[in-house]
Design an enzyme around this catalytic site. Structure first.
Site, PDB file in Angstrom:
ATOM      1  CB  CYS A 135       8.283   1.594   1.704  1.00 49.42           C
ATOM      2  SG  CYS A 135       9.378   0.196   1.879  1.00 49.42           S
ATOM      3  CG  ASP A 136       4.462   2.526   3.518  1.00 50.08           C
ATOM      4  OD1 ASP A 136       4.693   2.532   2.301  1.00 50.08           O
ATOM      5  OD2 ASP A 136       3.937   1.575   4.105  1.00 50.08           O
ATOM      6  CB  CYS A 138       8.433  -1.112   4.414  1.00 49.58           C
ATOM      7  SG  CYS A 138       9.875  -0.360   3.640  1.00 49.58           S
TER       8      CYS A 138
END
Ligand code: NDP
Length: 300
Positions: free
Chosen positions: A130-131, A127
């Site tokens: 997200c990161d 992801c």
């Protein structure tokens, strides 16, 4: 009953409820599916500047809910024929359904190299959105050469110091628009003929051990994260023996999304031959809901 809370399942739920069918969508724990984490869905008609998955998917859920669809945040675990209909086993109990639309989508494939499982969530990720904020100013690797790899490399390039796209062959398979953007981006390097052999690091990802697929030379390259985008596997474990699956495990369905099993339909990326686009998955969901409605109107 609709198994799946991604764009195919939510759209099937919206259309089914509007047709007057009592409709329950099993969404799994994360309503919205794989598109939820996409920063910009660019080829969805009506959104010339793109729309974020986390905006589009909740709005479809709201629309389906207003139309009368109900939701259960649980996953389908098993399915068996029951008289004229189906018995559905889910995390929170059993349900009966006169027709079932399988829209359970796909999950990212793993590389299967040493270090990958141990460092998952510690630099090994699927992801980018997200990161990316955690990787500001650090070098990262993206593994794969398809649409997912390039789209997510472009997301990461806004934060990471450098993004290396490592692809094992000598061509990319991503859409031309992503290839052109990645090639033009100063922070992105595309490296061909690179196979990943191992992910290294004590507590978090520190490097990737790679093999030059032409010369077999082994090299360690320093990266703070490894984003694995080497294709998707369908979530069809609960379907084995019930209807035909293709060689990749995707559900074989006809033009009306009907499978070999009466009252069982498939929609979205779980379907064999799916186009792999958000709008196509929404279209699949619409067709499946209409076909299920007709199936029930005809007496099942
Ligand atoms: P794909 O199956 O399309 O691509 C997988 C990529 O990973 C290929 O480049 C493949 O290279 C490579 N690969 C496969 N196995 C390995 C391995 N073991 N090691 C290294 N590399 C490997 O998957 P995607 O997730 O990219 O896309 C899935 C679907 O979703 C597609 O239909 C795609 O079009 C769609 N999609 C659409 C988007 C959009 O429209 N914006 C965005 C993202 C996905 P090789 O040729 O060597 O096998």
């Amino acid at each position: 009953m609709i198994a799946g809370g991604g764009i195919a399942g939510l759209t099937a739920g919206l259309v089914s409820a509007r047709l007057g069918r009592r409709t329950l969508i099993l969404t799994g724990p994360m309503l919205g599916g794989n598109l939820l984490s996409i920063e910009s869905i660019e080829a969805y008609p009506g959104y010339p500047s793109g729309i974020a998955g986390y905006e589009l998917l909740p709005s479809i859920q709201e629309q389906a809910s207003e139309a009368g669809a109900e939701f259960a945040m649980t996953e389908i675990a098993g399915l068996e024929p029951d008289g004229d209909g189906w018995r559905v086993r889910a995390g929170d109990g059993e349900y009966g359904a006169a027709a079932v639309i399988v829209a359970s989508g796909t999950a990212p494939r793993a590389l299967g190299v040493p270090g990958e499982d141990r460092l998952r969530g510690k630099g090994v990720s699927h992801c980018a959105s997200c990161d990316a904020p955690l990787l500001r100013g650090k070098p990262v690797a993206v593994i794969g050469g398809g649409d997912s790899a390039l789209q997510e490399a472009l997301t990461l390039a806004g934060a990471a110091s450098r993004v290396a796209i490592l692809t094992r062959g000598d061509t990319l398979t991503a859409q031309a628009v992503f290839q052109a953007r990645a090639a033009a981006h100063d922070a992105i390097d595309i490296r061909f003929n690179v196979g990943v052999e191992e992910i290294l690091g004590r507590d978090t990802v520190e490097a990737l051990r790679v093999r030059d697929t032409l010369t077999d030379a082994i090299l360690d390259l320093e990266f703070a994260a490894a984003f694995v985008y080497i294709g998707m596997r369908p979530n069809t474990g609960f379907l084995h023996g019930l209807t035909a699956l293709d060689g990749t495990g995707r559900v074989v369905a006809g033009g009306d999304m009907g499978t070999q099993a009466p009252g069982l339909f498939a929609a979205g990326t779980v379907r064999s031959g799916s186009a792999g686009r958000a709008v196509a998955a929404a279209g699949d969901g619409t067709i499946a809901a209409i076909a299920a409605d007709r199936y029930l109107a005809d007496g099942g």
